[in-house]
Design an enzyme around this catalytic site. Structure first.
Site, short mmCIF file in Angstrom:
data_model
loop_
_atom_site.label_atom_id
_atom_site.label_comp_id
_atom_site.label_asym_id
_atom_site.label_seq_id
_atom_site.Cartn_x
_atom_site.Cartn_y
_atom_site.Cartn_z
N THR A 86 17.95 62.37 82.54
CA THR A 86 16.62 62.28 81.74
C THR A 86 16.68 61.98 80.26
O THR A 86 16.24 61.13 79.46
CB THR A 86 15.88 63.48 81.76
OG1 THR A 86 15.71 63.85 83.10
CG2 THR A 86 14.50 63.76 81.26
N HIS A 93 10.80 56.40 84.70
CA HIS A 93 10.65 57.74 85.57
C HIS A 93 11.01 57.29 86.97
O HIS A 93 10.69 56.22 87.54
CB HIS A 93 9.16 58.08 85.67
CG HIS A 93 8.99 59.25 86.57
ND1 HIS A 93 9.18 60.40 86.42
CD2 HIS A 93 8.32 59.19 87.95
CE1 HIS A 93 8.90 61.32 87.30
NE2 HIS A 93 8.37 60.38 88.33
N PHE A 148 6.32 69.82 75.76
CA PHE A 148 6.22 68.21 75.69
C PHE A 148 5.01 67.74 76.55
O PHE A 148 4.94 66.40 76.49
CB PHE A 148 7.66 67.72 76.08
CG PHE A 148 8.08 68.02 77.37
CD1 PHE A 148 7.63 67.21 78.19
CD2 PHE A 148 8.89 69.00 77.53
CE1 PHE A 148 8.11 67.59 79.58
CE2 PHE A 148 9.50 69.38 78.79
CZ PHE A 148 8.98 68.65 79.84
P1 CMP Z 1 10.54 61.49 83.60
O1 CMP Z 1 11.58 61.51 84.41
O2 CMP Z 1 9.18 60.66 83.40
O3 CMP Z 1 9.88 63.13 84.04
C1 CMP Z 1 9.45 63.96 83.19
C2 CMP Z 1 9.59 63.25 81.68
O4 CMP Z 1 9.18 64.49 80.53
C3 CMP Z 1 10.74 63.26 81.40
O5 CMP Z 1 11.19 62.18 81.94
C4 CMP Z 1 11.15 62.90 79.92
O6 CMP Z 1 10.77 61.81 79.71
C5 CMP Z 1 9.85 64.01 79.51
N1 CMP Z 1 10.53 65.08 78.63
C6 CMP Z 1 11.45 66.07 79.18
N2 CMP Z 1 11.64 66.68 78.38
C7 CMP Z 1 11.10 66.29 77.09
C8 CMP Z 1 11.16 66.60 75.67
N3 CMP Z 1 11.85 67.66 75.25
N4 CMP Z 1 10.17 65.99 74.82
C9 CMP Z 1 9.58 64.92 75.25
N5 CMP Z 1 9.51 64.58 76.59
C10 CMP Z 1 10.39 65.15 77.50
#
Ligand code: CMP
Length: 139
Positions: A91, A115, A57
């Site tokens: 998340t 985030h 991702f």
């Molecule tokens: P965040 O806390 O910003 O840290 C990393 C980000 O990756 C997380 O929030 C999600 O928004 C993103 N994320 C994690 N897994 C996936 C996924 N399978 N597809 C898209 N985004 C992802």
């Protein structure tokens, strides 16, 4: 350290959720030390999320975080990053506890509105990515 970083992501900014999200977080006892709106380039987004480089991702994530303005906040609380993660929830919004920010507003694991620094992934690095010390205030 009891400082941590919050990002209100492009989906939330576009949906006019800045106020609702900040109210919920400040009502939970956080103090705002610094705040700004920025629009990252794709390169800057990739650098911020470099810990996820190589994951399937990663490209989606770097595109998304640079797809519009974001609001970045340096927050302080006695329980810092751990407390912020509790208030924002898991998340993936479908796993986020009732009443958490992502439960209320998140629409998918990618478009999860905020985030919050992970306690074990160096919140201070994330704060310094966006802020100079002179842009934050103890009061
Ligand atoms: P965040 O806390 O910003 O840290 C990393 C980000 O990756 C997380 O929030 C999600 O928004 C993103 N994320 C994690 N897994 C996936 C996924 N399978 N597809 C898209 N985004 C992802």
């Amino acid at each position: 350290m009891n400082r941590t970083l919050l990002i209100i992501k492009p989906d939330a900014v576009k949906r006019n959720l800045i106020g609702n999200i900040l109210k919920q977080i400040l009502d939970a006892g956080f103090k705002m030390l610094g705040m700004k709106m920025v629009w990252l380039t794709r390169e800057q987004g990739g650098k911020f999320y470099e810990i996820h480089k190589g994951k399937d991702f990663y490209d989606w994530l770097t595109n998304f975080i640079s797809s519009g303005p974001i609001v970045v906040c340096c927050l302080k609380h006695p329980e810092g990053p751990k407390k912020l993660r509790e208030v924002v929830g898991a998340t993936d919004p479908k796993n986020a506890a009732q009443g958490t920010v992502r439960n209320l507003y998140g629409t998918s694991v990618g478009e999860n509105v905020v985030h919050a620094s992970a306690p074990d992934e160096d919140p201070e690095r994330e704060i310094k990515f966006f802020f100079d010390e002179k842009e934050m205030f103890e009061y």
